[in-house]
Write a protein that holds these residues in place. Structure first.
Motif: not given
Length: 89
Positions: A8, A12, A55, A59, A61, A66, A80, A82-84, A86-87
């Motif tokens: 990720i 990004i 994002i 991803y 999300v 978010i 990264t 934040t993405i992890r 929420n996923t």
């Protein structure tokens, strides 16, 4: 055997270079995980909106999930995380 972990941070980083820094004298090595994206001016307020949309689309999300705050988008490491968070990536 588990699936390979998605890079990720690398994705990004590539997006930032292609979208926000095209034509600039910045390399992937310059954009370390703790590089201050907002403070350095790489991402401004409009860029933040576009980054959040990227994002959400890339991803999966939901934008509503978010937490929009500078701490979540200050660095590639923060994005990264934040993405992890929420996923399932």
């Amino acid at each position: 055997m588990s699936a390979p972990t998605r890079d990720i941070a690398g994705e990004i980083r590539a997006h930032l270079l292609d979208t926000y820094l095209k034509g600039e004298d910045v390399t992937a090595e310059d954009l370390t995980g703790d590089y201050e994206l907002i403070e350095s001016g790489v991402v401004d307020s409009l860029g933040l909106v576009k980054l959040i949309q990227y994002i959400a689309n890339t991803y999966g999300v939901p934008v509503d999930d978010i937490e929009i705050g500078p701490d979540n988008f200050r660095t590639i490491d923060a994005i990264t995380r934040t993405i992890r968070d929420n996923t399932s990536l």
